[in-house]
Design a protein around this motif. Structure first.
Motif, short mmCIF file in Angstrom:
data_model
loop_
_atom_site.label_atom_id
_atom_site.label_comp_id
_atom_site.label_asym_id
_atom_site.label_seq_id
_atom_site.Cartn_x
_atom_site.Cartn_y
_atom_site.Cartn_z
N THR A 235 1.54 10.68 0.53
CA THR A 235 0.23 10.88 -0.10
C THR A 235 0.15 10.11 -1.40
O THR A 235 -0.89 9.57 -1.78
CB THR A 235 -0.01 12.38 -0.35
N GLU A 238 -0.60 6.70 -0.67
CA GLU A 238 -2.04 6.60 -0.39
C GLU A 238 -2.85 6.71 -1.67
O GLU A 238 -3.87 6.04 -1.84
CB GLU A 238 -2.44 7.71 0.59
N LEU A 239 -2.39 7.60 -2.58
CA LEU A 239 -3.11 7.78 -3.85
C LEU A 239 -3.06 6.51 -4.68
O LEU A 239 -4.03 6.19 -5.39
CB LEU A 239 -2.52 8.95 -4.64
N ALA A 241 -2.89 3.50 -3.46
CA ALA A 241 -3.91 2.61 -2.88
C ALA A 241 -5.31 3.08 -3.25
O ALA A 241 -6.21 2.29 -3.58
CB ALA A 241 -3.74 2.56 -1.36
N SER A 242 -5.45 4.41 -3.20
CA SER A 242 -6.77 4.96 -3.57
C SER A 242 -7.08 4.68 -5.03
O SER A 242 -8.24 4.48 -5.41
CB SER A 242 -6.81 6.46 -3.29
N ASN A 243 -6.00 4.68 -5.86
CA ASN A 243 -6.19 4.42 -7.29
C ASN A 243 -6.74 3.02 -7.51
O ASN A 243 -7.62 2.80 -8.33
CB ASN A 243 -4.87 4.61 -8.03
N GLU A 244 -6.13 2.05 -6.73
CA GLU A 244 -6.64 0.69 -6.84
C GLU A 244 -8.11 0.63 -6.41
O GLU A 244 -8.95 -0.02 -7.04
CB GLU A 244 -5.78 -0.24 -5.98
N GLU A 245 -8.37 1.36 -5.29
CA GLU A 245 -9.77 1.39 -4.84
C GLU A 245 -10.65 2.05 -5.90
O GLU A 245 -11.78 1.62 -6.15
CB GLU A 245 -9.87 2.15 -3.52
N LEU A 246 -10.11 3.12 -6.51
CA LEU A 246 -10.89 3.82 -7.54
C LEU A 246 -11.12 2.94 -8.74
O LEU A 246 -12.16 3.02 -9.40
CB LEU A 246 -10.19 5.11 -7.96
N THR A 249 -13.73 0.83 -7.75
CA THR A 249 -14.93 1.69 -7.75
C THR A 249 -15.38 1.98 -9.17
O THR A 249 -16.59 2.06 -9.46
CB THR A 249 -14.63 3.00 -7.00
#
Length: 721
Positions: A235, A238-239, A241-246, A249
């Motif tokens: 996770t 994934e976080l 990767a999500s952080n980069e997306e965030l 964003t």
């Protein structure tokens, strides 16, 4: 208590429930404390919010509580062991008996838990026993409990009994602590003996089982945590990767935030515009002076203008109030029913209403549209039409007057537009022989005997109307039977600013008028001849006393002269008006002026006219007669009739002078006659002695007789004939 009161010295006996409103609850009675370290007989109670109170606890009077307290205290020392009433929260509520050696106050934060306030040896039995009793509601008894008291060891038994109570009341239990003489007394009766070692061993066994169960659960939890850790690592990736997306964003959100700032600024300007628009709307509604009431879909007041207070008794605080709560001063109107009908049908209503003060209003009830077919309330408007009603009444009266004039007018009247007859009165129909239906809507060409006369009227008469808004013209009309007669047309434009909208015509039949004119001319000629041949003078005066006409005899007698340019007639300035006695007669006192001023006739007045140049006087007998219009009290004209009586007046003057001369002669002859008579008498006496006296006497007597006859005739001559 009120804001100015305080509990003072009784603060220890009351517990504050609400400091703001000064609400206190009584803590109950406390037993006096003999030693600072002694446990209080009544423990501190919890606030009322945290305790379950009995719903139907019977109240006792203060005297009964005191009596019960004294009775229990008297029993406590001899008959009753130490007793404590405890609730489910382990709080002691009441203690009866001597608690010395059993209860103590530990140092630190104070609490009402009984297991924290008893000696250490009683804490575990009381905790265990109270939990069982409250759970099973059965009495429980522990014996052979050893406690240490003042470096001594003594044995006690504890008996715990649930107290009976009604449904909804707080659960209570009574704890009785009795000191035992020897441990053997606890054997009989089947009562369990409290063995602290056995109880502790049982307690340890239970705790070991719980510990084993906890270990197994902990191991399973550790395995689950390891699995969860692996999942968390995945996770975490994934976080990341999500952080980069965030982050990307976030950058987008920053751009969106900037856009939102721009939109917010636009919205702020829109809010300002809406505020200004709302203010403009409020001022517009107030400036129209139209009473307006806006209701929402529930018929509650949403908005209104100040003028609505003329109809409804409404205040600024009535926004949101139902309409049926408002009263109005309209006569014979059920507004609620009308509003509900408009709400259900969506069709506006309009009618004239009247207030109890007599004001007329134009009421409109319109649906409040929020879409093409969506209605969200009702709008009521009331417009003052008092002036309009007055104008309508005036127009109605004017129309009635015009209609009556149409009917009562002795001449024909018609209304024409574009030379089409729009309306005619009965007199015109009778004069022409047509019915109203045969004339209305027809061209006026029907009335003319020829096209030339029709066009001549259209040219000359309408030209006068366009220039002066009125016109007059003589022409000829033709009746239904073909008879042609002369008429006098008088026309007036209905709208002077726009003559094309039509005109009103009056038609006067000149055939009868011409006959009457001929008769009038004949009568006037007859009257003129009579005036010219009369020997008496006749003069007419107007209401201002000016001469307006005179016949030839008057002009000759009075020496009147007329001005051809102005037509005015003036008297001879060289003549002076005299009274009958010869004195000058002022103009305002002459007969024509008196008749004009008083309205009464003046007859047979004698007036003299003295000519200053030749020195002659002409005498006239004058009569002045006033003339009135029907219904008026002031004369409009005066006519004066006079004839020349100069010869009669002069004869009278001559007779007067003769009479005066005879009177003077008589006055002088009478003394002579008297003297002559005396002398003759003397001669008679002397003649008796004289010789031949007869001849002298006869002569004297004859002269005397003649003189006597003359004197007798003088009075006769002095009388005027």
């Amino acid at each position: 208590m009120c804001a100015s009161e305080t509990n003072g010295d009784l603060a220890d006996f009351f517990e504050p429930l609400n400091q703001k409103f000064r609400i206190y609850a009584a803590k109950g009675k406390r037993r006096p404390v003999s030693h600072p370290t002694e446990f209080s007989g009544v423990p501190e109670t919890l606030p009322w919010q945290n305790r379950v109170r009995s719903i139907s606890t019977p109240s006792r009077s203060h005297d009964e509580d005191q009596m019960l307290e004294r009775f229990l205290q008297s029993l406590a020392g001899d008959y009753v062991p130490l007793a404590v009433v405890v609730n489910e929260q382990m709080e002691p509520l009441h203690i009866l008996g001597d608690s010395d050696g059993y209860f103590r106050r530990p140092s630190g934060r104070q609490t009402n838990d009984i297991t924290k306030n008893v000696v250490k040896d009683l804490a575990i039995p009381l905790a265990t026993g109270l939990q069982k009793v409250f759970k099973t509601s059965e009495e429980l008894k522990y014996t052979s409990i050893r406690i240490h008291w003042r470096e001594e060891l003594k044995t006690v038994q504890v008996r715990i009994r649930p107290l009976p109570g009604k449904k909804g009341q707080e659960s209570l239990a009574a704890v009785f602590i009795e000191e035992m003489a020897s441990p053997k007394e606890a054997v009989g009766g089947g009562t369990p003996v409290y063995d602290i070692n056995l109880e502790a061993e049982q307690r340890i066994h239970d705790l070991e089982q719980e510990l084993q169960f906890s270990r197994e659960n902990l191991q399973a939890t550790i395995e689950e945590l390891e699995t969860s850790n692996e999942e968390l690592q995945a996770t975490n990736e994934e976080l990341l990767a999500s952080n980069e997306e965030l982050q990307s964003t976030n950058e987008e959100l920053q751009s969106v935030n900037e856009e939102l700032h721009t939109v917010n600024a636009e919205h702020q300007s829109k809010i300002i515009e809406l505020t200004e628009l709302n203010n403009d709307l409020d001022n517009l509604m107030a400036s129209t002076r139209i009473a307006t009431l806006i209701l929402d879909e529930n018929l509650n007041v949403r908005r209104f203008t100040p003028e609505i207070r003329r109809i409804f008794r409404i205040l600024d605080g009535d926004i949101g109030r139902p309409m049926n709560h408002l009263t109005h001063n309209l006569m014979d109107e059920d507004l609620l029913e009308l509003v509900q009908d408009v709400t259900h049908r969506g069709v506006e209503k309009e009618r004239e209403v009247r207030t109890r003060e007599g004001d007329w209003l134009q009421m409109r009830i319109l649906p409040y549209h929020i879409g093409v077919s969506a209605i969200s309330g009702v709008v009521l408007t009331f417009i003052d039409i008092g002036l309009l009603k007055t104008v309508q009444n005036m127009l109605s009266d004017r129309e009635t007057l015009i209609s009556s004039l149409y009917r009562a007018s002795p001449v024909g009247v018609s209304r024409v537009a574009n030379r089409i007859l729009l309306d005619v009165n009965d007199q015109l129909c009778q004069a022409l022989g047509y019915s109203r239906e045969e004339l209305v809507g027809r061209s006026a060409r029907l009335l003319y005997p020829s096209t030339e006369e029709f066009e001549a009227v259209g040219k000359d008469l309408y030209e006068q109307i366009r220039k002066h808004s009125i016109g007059t013209m003589e022409t000829r009309w033709r009746c239904k039977d073909g008879t042609v007669f002369p008429v006098l047309l008088n026309a007036s434009s209905l709208h002077p600013g726009n003559p094309e909208n039509g005109a009103t015509f009056t038609a006067l039949d000149l055939s009868i008028r011409k006959q009457e004119t001929v008769k009038a001319q004949v009568n006037e000629e007859r009257y003129r001849r009579l005036m010219d041949t009369l020997a008496e003078g006749i003069v007419y005066y107007n209401a201002q006393g000016e001469i307006i006409s005179a016949n030839p005899a008057a002009q000759h007698i009075l020496g009147l002269s007329s001005n051809p340019a102005t037509g005015q007639i003036a008297a001879n300035p060289d003549w002076t008006v005299l009274r009958e006695d010869g004195t000058e007669w002022p103009a305002e006192q002459q007969p024509p002026m008196i008749a004009l001023r008083t309205g009464l006739p003046v007859k047979a007045a004698v007036m003299g006219l003295a000519d200053r140049q030749p020195g002659q006087t002409r005498w006239l007998r004058v009569s002045a007669i006033p003339l009135f219009d029907p219904g008026k009290k002031s004369p409009i004209e005066i006519y004066s009739i006079f004839h020349d009586i100069t010869e009669s007046v002069e004869t009278g003057h001559k007779l007067a002078r003769t009479q005066h001369e005879l009177q003077e002669l008589t006055r002088f002859a009478q003394p002579v006659l008297d003297a002559l008579t005396t002398r003759i008498a003397a001669l008679k006496k002397s003649s008796e002695t004289a010789s031949d006296p007869h001849a002298w006497q006869d002569c004297t007597c004859e002269s005397l007789n003649m003189l006597q006859r003359l004197i007798e005739k003088i009075p006769t001559l002095s009388n005027p004939v």
